[in-house]
Design a protein around this motif. Sequence first.
Motif, PDB file in Angstrom:
ATOM      1  N   THR A 198       0.954  -1.125   0.037  1.00 53.14           N
ATOM      2  CA  THR A 198      -0.137  -0.032   0.013  1.00 53.14           C
ATOM      3  C   THR A 198       0.936   1.187  -0.018  1.00 53.14           C
ATOM      4  O   THR A 198       2.269   1.235   0.354  1.00 53.14           O
ATOM      5  N   LEU A 199       0.364   2.428  -0.391  1.00 52.67           N
ATOM      6  CA  LEU A 199       1.016   3.583  -0.403  1.00 52.67           C
ATOM      7  C   LEU A 199       0.535   4.474   1.023  1.00 52.67           C
ATOM      8  O   LEU A 199       1.111   5.576   1.100  1.00 52.67           O
ATOM      9  N   ASP A 200      -0.507   3.891   1.599  1.00 51.36           N
ATOM     10  CA  ASP A 200      -0.843   4.701   2.879  1.00 51.36           C
ATOM     11  C   ASP A 200      -0.064   4.351   4.020  1.00 51.36           C
ATOM     12  O   ASP A 200      -0.101   3.056   4.479  1.00 51.36           O
ATOM     13  N   PRO A 201       0.645   5.296   4.475  1.00 52.87           N
ATOM     14  CA  PRO A 201       1.553   4.969   5.488  1.00 52.87           C
ATOM     15  C   PRO A 201       0.856   4.358   6.784  1.00 52.87           C
ATOM     16  O   PRO A 201       1.468   3.631   7.549  1.00 52.87           O
ATOM     17  N   ALA A 215       7.008   4.786   1.335  1.00 56.25           N
ATOM     18  CA  ALA A 215       7.862   5.874   0.868  1.00 56.25           C
ATOM     19  C   ALA A 215       9.286   5.139   0.915  1.00 56.25           C
ATOM     20  O   ALA A 215      10.031   5.508  -0.004  1.00 56.25           O
ATOM     21  N   ARG A 216       9.556   4.627   2.177  1.00 55.34           N
ATOM     22  CA  ARG A 216      11.216   4.191   2.166  1.00 55.34           C
ATOM     23  C   ARG A 216      11.581   3.132   1.370  1.00 55.34           C
ATOM     24  O   ARG A 216      12.821   3.046   0.875  1.00 55.34           O
ATOM     25  N   ARG A 217      10.544   2.309   1.109  1.00 57.20           N
ATOM     26  CA  ARG A 217      10.867   1.193   0.101  1.00 57.20           C
ATOM     27  C   ARG A 217      10.828   1.596  -1.202  1.00 57.20           C
ATOM     28  O   ARG A 217      11.695   1.106  -2.089  1.00 57.20           O
ATOM     29  N   LEU A 218      10.139   2.539  -1.771  1.00 59.33           N
ATOM     30  CA  LEU A 218      10.161   3.216  -3.017  1.00 59.33           C
ATOM     31  C   LEU A 218      11.460   3.584  -3.325  1.00 59.33           C
ATOM     32  O   LEU A 218      12.044   3.646  -4.242  1.00 59.33           O
ATOM     33  N   ALA A 219      11.908   4.376  -2.269  1.00 60.34           N
ATOM     34  CA  ALA A 219      13.282   5.104  -2.164  1.00 60.34           C
ATOM     35  C   ALA A 219      14.343   3.827  -2.295  1.00 60.34           C
ATOM     36  O   ALA A 219      15.499   4.098  -3.077  1.00 60.34           O
ATOM     37  N   LEU A 242      -9.478  -3.137   0.615  1.00 58.16           N
ATOM     38  CA  LEU A 242      -8.543  -2.579   1.534  1.00 58.16           C
ATOM     39  C   LEU A 242      -7.449  -1.792   0.945  1.00 58.16           C
ATOM     40  O   LEU A 242      -7.229  -0.648   0.800  1.00 58.16           O
ATOM     41  N   THR A 243      -6.588  -2.618  -0.037  1.00 59.96           N
ATOM     42  CA  THR A 243      -5.407  -2.015  -0.971  1.00 59.96           C
ATOM     43  C   THR A 243      -5.836  -2.172  -2.261  1.00 59.96           C
ATOM     44  O   THR A 243      -5.271  -1.683  -3.361  1.00 59.96           O
ATOM     45  N   ASP A 244      -6.775  -3.043  -2.688  1.00 63.90           N
ATOM     46  CA  ASP A 244      -7.198  -3.066  -4.175  1.00 63.90           C
ATOM     47  C   ASP A 244      -7.415  -1.719  -5.147  1.00 63.90           C
ATOM     48  O   ASP A 244      -6.909  -1.758  -6.120  1.00 63.90           O
ATOM     49  N   PRO A 245      -7.675  -0.769  -4.405  1.00 62.98           N
ATOM     50  CA  PRO A 245      -8.049   0.736  -5.167  1.00 62.98           C
ATOM     51  C   PRO A 245      -6.630   1.101  -5.353  1.00 62.98           C
ATOM     52  O   PRO A 245      -6.638   2.073  -6.331  1.00 62.98           O
ATOM     53  N   GLU A 246      -5.713   0.881  -4.931  1.00 64.24           N
ATOM     54  CA  GLU A 246      -4.331   1.423  -4.967  1.00 64.24           C
ATOM     55  C   GLU A 246      -3.507   0.791  -6.247  1.00 64.24           C
ATOM     56  O   GLU A 246      -2.304   1.254  -6.260  1.00 64.24           O
ATOM     57  N   ILE A 247      -3.864  -0.355  -6.683  1.00 66.71           N
ATOM     58  CA  ILE A 247      -3.127  -1.134  -7.671  1.00 66.71           C
ATOM     59  C   ILE A 247      -2.345  -0.167  -8.654  1.00 66.71           C
ATOM     60  O   ILE A 247      -1.264  -0.441  -8.777  1.00 66.71           O
ATOM     61  N   GLU A 248      -3.139   0.659  -9.598  1.00 68.83           N
ATOM     62  CA  GLU A 248      -2.458   1.281 -10.342  1.00 68.83           C
ATOM     63  C   GLU A 248      -1.569   2.339  -9.793  1.00 68.83           C
ATOM     64  O   GLU A 248      -0.470   2.690 -10.391  1.00 68.83           O
TER      65      GLU A 248
END
Length: 361
Positions: A198-201, A215-219, A242-248
């Motif tokens: 997820t991108l939601d911290p 964010a740290r993983r993306l870095a 829960l996280t499926d809306p974030e796929i794209e």
Amino acid sequence: MGRHLNPVDGDIRKARGAGSCDAGRFERHSRAVDHDGWDIPEEARTLRTQVTDERPRSIINYVASPGIPFDRTINPYRGCEHGCIYCFARPTHAYLNLSPGLDFETRLIARPGASDVLAKELCASRYRVAPIAIGTNTDPYQPIERDRGIMRRILEVLRDFRHPVGIVTKGTLIERDIDILAPMAAEGLVRVGLSVTTLDPMLARRLEPRAPSPARRLAGITRLTQAGIPVRLMVSPVVPALTDPEIERILEAGAAAGADAASWIMLRLPREVSPLWRDWLEEHYPDRADRVMNRLREMHGGKEYDSRWHRRMRGEGPYAEIVAHRFALAARRLGLDRPTAPLRCDRFAPPPNAGDQLTLF
């Protein structure tokens, strides 16, 4: 929702994923916390991580599953301090007579002699080289690796033998080993898979309490790819409702960070993971709990989990097909669906021992 014999107070399990410490399925007896009858105030003690050493006799684990793209793995640790509530490896702690719940996160097994055993196994005349997968069960870059360094010593052996390896992790501690990984990548010997759920911290902190932030993983993806180390973005697990809306959006962030490929896996709830997950939902997202579980059952013929090969990773039915279609479209648009080069096996060669005669050609 599930009910546990041994729920643990929230203050005691601060920054942990599971909410209970039930006995494993092979234990004859269970243990429960109970009041001792004395009205004496006692300070609640936060659970601390305990680490026990194990001296392995063998370290390469051979697997014969038609549903995975490798046939051998290495596990530097048993249990994982990241504490991801959905971790499909939790049931393995039951084989140690430990709880797949909080014991999985707090009572860890380290294997400090792994690198020496690995070197002996790679030198065996019967050994035939093929890529080794690390991180497919528990994370080799979980927090205790910072002090133990077991994964780094394993990598040093693989480097010396010029042996191909695929690494799966959430841990940005992998950046410490860029000095080993980058030269191996230049020879086509390594590929990394980095998981972003997820991108939601806030959601990430609840799902994966001791893993690095999204964010740290993306870095971390950026730092690895800038060093020439190929990275696959792993959108896993996808959690319905829960996280499926974030796929794209996850795929877009991974591509921007430098990932050259992507994959996904649906949420899996084998054995003890299912009640742990249901209680976690009830605690953190009670308004969505029924919706999440109903989606999972729709994909598994009415069950919460289906262990059949080729079905357990993705599920079946309309919802699973929609997720697969959305992922494929976004991956194609971002160039994350292109074939990746296979890891090279032709460079494998045991290093010479001290006193060995060197070849002239």
